[in-house]
Design a protein around this motif. Structure first.
Motif, mmCIF file in Angstrom:
data_model
loop_
_atom_site.group_PDB
_atom_site.id
_atom_site.type_symbol
_atom_site.label_atom_id
_atom_site.label_comp_id
_atom_site.label_asym_id
_atom_site.label_seq_id
_atom_site.Cartn_x
_atom_site.Cartn_y
_atom_site.Cartn_z
ATOM 1 N N ALA A 414 94.080 -29.001 -86.604
ATOM 2 C CA ALA A 414 95.057 -28.820 -87.537
ATOM 3 C C ALA A 414 95.358 -27.113 -87.621
ATOM 4 N N ARG A 415 96.483 -26.862 -88.010
ATOM 5 C CA ARG A 415 96.821 -25.540 -88.348
ATOM 6 C C ARG A 415 96.935 -25.096 -90.013
ATOM 7 N N PRO A 416 96.687 -23.660 -90.175
ATOM 8 C CA PRO A 416 96.779 -23.259 -91.514
ATOM 9 C C PRO A 416 97.808 -23.467 -92.408
ATOM 10 N N GLY A 417 97.672 -24.334 -93.365
ATOM 11 C CA GLY A 417 98.689 -24.676 -94.241
ATOM 12 C C GLY A 417 98.845 -26.063 -94.348
ATOM 13 N N GLU A 418 98.122 -26.786 -93.409
ATOM 14 C CA GLU A 418 98.345 -28.326 -93.429
ATOM 15 C C GLU A 418 97.154 -28.876 -94.304
ATOM 16 N N LEU A 419 97.553 -30.070 -94.675
ATOM 17 C CA LEU A 419 96.467 -30.762 -95.472
ATOM 18 C C LEU A 419 96.143 -31.903 -94.679
ATOM 19 N N VAL A 420 94.785 -32.076 -94.472
ATOM 20 C CA VAL A 420 94.130 -32.824 -93.551
ATOM 21 C C VAL A 420 93.039 -33.756 -93.984
ATOM 22 N N ASP A 421 92.880 -34.794 -93.666
ATOM 23 C CA ASP A 421 91.621 -35.627 -94.055
ATOM 24 C C ASP A 421 90.574 -35.535 -93.127
ATOM 25 N N VAL A 422 89.163 -34.964 -93.687
ATOM 26 C CA VAL A 422 88.110 -34.494 -93.161
ATOM 27 C C VAL A 422 86.873 -35.735 -93.476
ATOM 28 N N LEU A 423 86.259 -36.196 -92.348
ATOM 29 C CA LEU A 423 85.252 -37.331 -92.728
ATOM 30 C C LEU A 423 83.922 -36.060 -92.852
ATOM 31 N N VAL A 424 83.570 -36.260 -94.182
ATOM 32 C CA VAL A 424 82.275 -35.383 -94.247
ATOM 33 C C VAL A 424 80.938 -35.793 -93.582
ATOM 34 N N GLN A 425 80.348 -35.073 -92.734
ATOM 35 C CA GLN A 425 79.103 -35.352 -92.002
ATOM 36 C C GLN A 425 77.958 -34.768 -92.413
ATOM 37 N N GLY A 426 78.205 -33.607 -92.911
ATOM 38 C CA GLY A 426 76.826 -32.745 -93.691
ATOM 39 C C GLY A 426 77.188 -31.844 -94.585
ATOM 40 N N SER A 427 76.056 -31.478 -95.169
ATOM 41 C CA SER A 427 76.300 -30.623 -96.144
ATOM 42 C C SER A 427 75.329 -29.342 -96.560
ATOM 43 N N THR A 428 75.615 -28.502 -97.120
ATOM 44 C CA THR A 428 74.717 -27.445 -97.701
ATOM 45 C C THR A 428 74.918 -27.452 -99.420
ATOM 46 N N SER A 429 74.166 -26.440 -100.044
ATOM 47 C CA SER A 429 74.420 -26.411 -101.384
ATOM 48 C C SER A 429 76.087 -25.691 -101.755
ATOM 49 N N MET A 430 76.516 -25.022 -100.748
ATOM 50 C CA MET A 430 77.699 -24.349 -100.997
ATOM 51 C C MET A 430 78.791 -25.192 -100.044
ATOM 52 N N THR A 431 78.559 -25.556 -98.900
ATOM 53 C CA THR A 431 79.794 -26.287 -98.048
ATOM 54 C C THR A 431 79.580 -27.644 -97.347
#
Ligand code: 5AD
Ligand code: SF4
Length: 442
Positions: A414-431
């Motif tokens: 995707a390009r900056p400014g686009e709204l996209v759906d993201v499948l979350v696969q991992g995480s930290t306390s911040m991201t």
């Protein structure tokens, strides 16, 4: 062409003021320099909320002094909250400063610095009658698809620890027509996400009565109706001003994001009273329940201060209790820092540094554990992300924010400014981490 370089400290309001400072300088023919060394005008937009920004500013002034010695024609201008708080003392501390101005007097900047810097004023501050909105000035926007929109200036609260009311003055709301005209113009320029800014953003509109009958919820609804604006955020609200119409407007406006930064400050009702926050712990927790009942999947952030004068171990335990009960998605934690002229600076029972640091460490541990758990709960879900650019840690990945205001790094095209759906696969306390999920969205 003469060039400027602006250094910004502090909050989002200051970052936005800097956009106006830059816009104003551009409008009188200056261009932006790529470094301080190349600049004819050095502007420092300062903060004084705690001692730390004061110290950071002092270090920068060391650089400015050296630059001024090398280039005596350079203009050094110091604006913002530290300048307002220190006023004329600033010139004693830093005699090489040419212009000093408070956060309310940015509109005069062009007069002081214009005409090639001839006749530069030594100082102008604007807490009272001279103060005016910088929101009417030209704007040099930092980000293409996101924008700040100032809805009010100043603050009428009297939080015992806080310097802001004395440097930014009484609250004045911008008129709704003016705000909406700006939001529409931004949407026309391609902005998709706006953040409404006010020192106490959700008390907006009260001072416009009886002339204009409106409140913050209506402003949210009106912004929601602007074509092209896909996301609306606001900061910072005060818990005392979260009335039912505001909550209903949040729940019913599609563009208003499921995220609230809701400053707690302390979980001890006794300290909240001493802080003059006008709510107690139970009322705050009831508000959280009302918000979560109305807005499914709401993310909550907060600010917490440890070591306010008189804070006992039992008070601090109350703070930990509330933090555990709310389960914040994110939290800024601060060590209490006495500010000259505020009520709390003169209170007895200042907490020793060692105790403050030890409590901060314990608080951060709890905050981070909970944030990590909250983010881990997102794994397997699909989240809408506004793409901001490439990831800061891995250039092969994209970066953006979810509606719940968590940074997501993800694989995609995707390009900056686009709204996209993201499948979350991992995480930290911040991201969060994941991959673009076009198929999931289809
Ligand atoms: N000391 C420590 N933290 C402070 N804040 C404001 N004033 C002080 C102070 N004197 C924190 C509050 C506020 C955030 C912007 O900064 O938590 O919400
Ligand atoms: Fe700092 Fe407060 Fe001023 Fe923002 S309003 S720049 S946080 S002192």
């Amino acid at each position: 062409m003469r060039r400027y370089f602006v250094t910004t400290f502090g909050c989002q309001m200051n970052a936005h003021d800097s956009e106006r400072i830059k816009g104003t300088l551009e409008s009188i023919g200056f261009g932006e320099a790529s470094s301080r060394e190349e600049a004819d005008v050095l502007v420092f937009n300062t903060c004084t909320i705690r001692e730390k920004p004061d110290q950071r500013f002092a270090a920068h002034m060391g650089d400015a002094k050296v630059l001024k010695q090398a280039n005596p024609d350079a203009i050094v201008a110091v604006g913002g909250c530290y300048a307002e708080a220190q006023r004329e003392r600033l010139f004693e501390l830093y005699p090489f400063v040419d212009v000093a101005f408070g956060p309310g007097t940015i509109p005069h900047l062009a007069d002081w610095i214009g005409a090639d810097g001839q006749g530069v004023a030594r100082g102008s501050f604007g807490i009272a009658e001279e103060r005016s909105f910088s929101a009417t000035l030209p704007l040099q926007r930092e980000r293409r698809f996101q924008a700040w929109v100032q809805v009010s200036m100043g603050c009428n609260s009297k939080c015992a620890y806080c310097i802001v009311p004395s440097v930014r003055g009484r609250e004045v709301s911008r008129r709704p027509g003016e705000i909406l005209a700006e939001v529409s113009r931004l949407a026309g320029e391609g902005v998709r996400e706006i953040t409404l800014l006010g020192q106490n953003v959700n008390s907006w509109g009260r001072d416009l009565l009886p002339d204009v009958r409106t409140e913050f919820g209506e402003l949210l609804r009106a912004c929601d109706a602007v074509d092209g604006i896909e996301r609306i955020r606001f900061t910072s609200p005060h818990p005392k001003d979260f009335r039912d119409p505001v909550i209903a407007a949040m729940a019913e406006s599609a563009a208003v994001c499921e995220h609230i930064h809701l400053p707690l400050q302390s979980g001890s009702s006794r300290l909240l009273k001493a802080m003059r926050r006008t709510y107690d712990a139970e009322r705050y927790l009831r508000l959280v329940d009302r918000l979560r009942a109305a807005i499914p999947d709401l993310a909550l952030g907060t600010d917490v201060i440890v070591g306010f004068p008189g804070e006992t171990e039992a008070d601090f335990a109350e703070t930990l209790r509330v933090v555990e009960a709310v389960r914040y998605d994110s939290a800024f934690t601060f060590i209490y820092s006495p500010r000259r002229g505020t009520e709390a600076a003169d209170l007895p029972d200042q907490v020793p540094d060692g105790v403050k640091h030890e409590r901060l460490e314990r608080l951060v541990e709890v905050v981070q554990r909970i944030a990590a758990e909250r983010n881990a709960e997102r794994i397997g879900r699909v989240e809408e992300v506004l793409v901001e650019g490439s990831s800061r840690t891995d250039a092969a990945l994209l970066r953006g924010r979810t509606r719940r205001n968590t940074t997501a790094n993800f694989a995609g095209d995707a390009r900056p400014g686009e709204l996209v759906d993201v499948l979350v696969q991992g995480s930290t306390s911040m991201t969060l981490r994941g991959r673009q999920a076009a198929l999931v969205a289809a």
